[in-house]
Scaffold this active site. Sequence first.
Site, PDB file in Angstrom:
ATOM      1  N   HIS A   1       8.838  -8.110  -7.260  1.00 59.99           N
ATOM      2  CA  HIS A   1       7.716  -8.718  -6.211  1.00 59.99           C
ATOM      3  C   HIS A   1       8.243  -9.884  -5.121  1.00 59.99           C
ATOM      4  O   HIS A   1       9.002 -10.873  -5.792  1.00 59.99           O
ATOM      5  CB  HIS A   1       6.492  -9.032  -6.863  1.00 59.99           C
TER       6      HIS A   1
ATOM      7  N   ARG B   1       5.284  -0.767  -1.911  1.00 63.81           N
ATOM      8  CA  ARG B   1       4.107  -0.732  -2.718  1.00 63.81           C
ATOM      9  C   ARG B   1       3.159  -1.323  -1.573  1.00 63.81           C
ATOM     10  O   ARG B   1       3.293  -2.749  -1.397  1.00 63.81           O
ATOM     11  CB  ARG B   1       3.936  -1.639  -4.012  1.00 63.81           C
TER      12      ARG B   1
ATOM     13  N   TYR C   1     -29.868 -25.255   0.920  1.00 63.44           N
ATOM     14  CA  TYR C   1     -29.599 -26.019  -0.297  1.00 63.44           C
ATOM     15  C   TYR C   1     -29.036 -27.428   0.067  1.00 63.44           C
ATOM     16  O   TYR C   1     -28.063 -27.037   1.031  1.00 63.44           O
ATOM     17  CB  TYR C   1     -28.897 -25.627  -1.396  1.00 63.44           C
TER      18      TYR C   1
HETATM   19  C1  LIG Z   1       3.043  -6.065  -8.097  1.00 69.73           C
HETATM   20  C2  LIG Z   1       2.203  -6.041  -6.774  1.00 69.73           C
HETATM   21  N1  LIG Z   1       2.856  -4.845  -5.836  1.00 69.73           N
HETATM   22  C3  LIG Z   1       2.286  -4.733  -4.823  1.00 69.73           C
HETATM   23  C4  LIG Z   1       1.172  -5.444  -4.211  1.00 69.73           C
HETATM   24  C5  LIG Z   1       0.566  -5.111  -3.003  1.00 69.73           C
HETATM   25  O1  LIG Z   1       0.363  -6.190  -2.253  1.00 69.73           O
HETATM   26  P1  LIG Z   1      -0.022  -6.051  -0.744  1.00 69.73           P
HETATM   27  O2  LIG Z   1      -1.573  -5.921  -0.950  1.00 69.73           O
HETATM   28  O3  LIG Z   1       0.307  -7.489  -0.227  1.00 69.73           O
HETATM   29  O4  LIG Z   1       0.562  -5.022   0.054  1.00 69.73           O
HETATM   30  C6  LIG Z   1       0.580  -6.036  -5.030  1.00 69.73           C
HETATM   31  C7  LIG Z   1      -0.925  -7.004  -4.842  1.00 69.73           C
HETATM   32  O5  LIG Z   1      -0.955  -7.968  -4.894  1.00 69.73           O
HETATM   33  C8  LIG Z   1       1.131  -6.482  -6.551  1.00 69.73           C
HETATM   34  O6  LIG Z   1       0.652  -7.252  -7.402  1.00 69.73           O
END
Ligand SMILES: Cc1ncc(COP(=O)(O)O)c(C=O)c1O
Length: 401
Positions: A188, A244, A290
């Site tokens: 990541h 991803r 508040y």
């Molecule tokens: C391991 C992992 N991959 C992919 C993503 C997707 O990231 P994004 O929403 O920036 O595309 C996340 C989201 O936090 C993640 O934790």
Amino acid sequence: MINSSNPPKPVGSSSPAAPVAGIDAQTARATIDLAAFRRNIATLQRHVGGAEMMVVVKADGYGHGMIECARAARRSGVGWLGVATPTEALQLRQSGDEGRLMAWLYGVDEDLTPLVAADVDVSAQSAEQISRLVAAAGTAERPARVHLKIDTGLSRNGMRVEGWRALCEVAAEAEASGALEVVGVWSHLAAADEPGHPSIDAQIEVFEWATAQAADAGLRPAARHLANSAGALVVPAARFDLVRVGIAAYGIDPAPGIADLAGVDLTPVMTLQGQLVNVKTIKAGDGVSYGHTWVAEKPTTLGLVPLGYADGIPRHGSNAVQVTVGQRRADIRGRVCMDQFVVDLGPAAADVVGDDVILFGPGRDGEPTAMDWARWCDTIGYEIVTRIGVRVPRRYVEEDL
Ligand SMILES: Cc1ncc(COP(=O)(O)O)c(C=O)c1O
């Protein structure tokens, strides 16, 4: 005082979860435009070319509804879905999802057997996790599908470089025994939303080294994946076999300017809407909400919106955020409360109880966007949408694509 040898029992832990008492959909709702979601996915798929796409639907589809978004993604031909937790993965399977699905974050006591039995791909970052997956595969009587995670520089999850080769060898041995199949190597990115950040190239280099080491240990993972939305958008070298994509599919920029830099047009999928449930005039000198953090300098009209921080409206939005009422912007005055906040409709307002209030949406009709809210609240668009709470009804719309 709590005695650690005799901890208190969780109250009601054995009774089924009570339904969440929500807000009536007439009063407030989040409209989820699944056509926009699917258009964003199609746009992103075109943009990443030959790489496959995993649409990330964790955290209830970033607040948009995990199951509905998962189904919409599958209708668009998305091959992979990604979630963080086993429970999320199993909920998707219970909803009827049968496609490739990966879960990547689980605790030390979680039984991984149901995941393996449900044909969910699972991340592993240590020999200990490999042995748990081998045991789960034995119980489930099918090989586990495993993605080995390397820490390429985020210093979050993943095996550090020093232990990577040994992890590959443990995994190769388990693969040779038939207990599992290493189908992925992954990592990541730390700063893909900051073009030119030195960590980007450094992480790609470590990732390439890690995949070569895996090959050298006899592994043949078909899915090498590193990129999130920002990586998919602006770091072509990070795309490898699979990207991803989370936030961009929901139409929100990972950081201001990233989608523009990629030349990609995304449409925000969520519109958050409420109504005025009270309208009244106040006089100069009256304090609002508040702590009286806002005091009227002159007479004005206030409207009450029945959404608060329990619904994910950031308290940081107090005196900072705008909404639209009747096609014009109105400022939040005073503190956002748990269930409600107050907007300034101006001295000559003609608005009445029942009028619509748009908190944020695609921005096409002058309403703020989640990215505007993020800027005003000093946070990121992700946090704005994922925190919209369970009391807020989601309404799904999808015109024909
Ligand atoms: C391991 C992992 N991959 C992919 C993503 C997707 O990231 P994004 O929403 O920036 O595309 C996340 C989201 O936090 C993640 O934790």
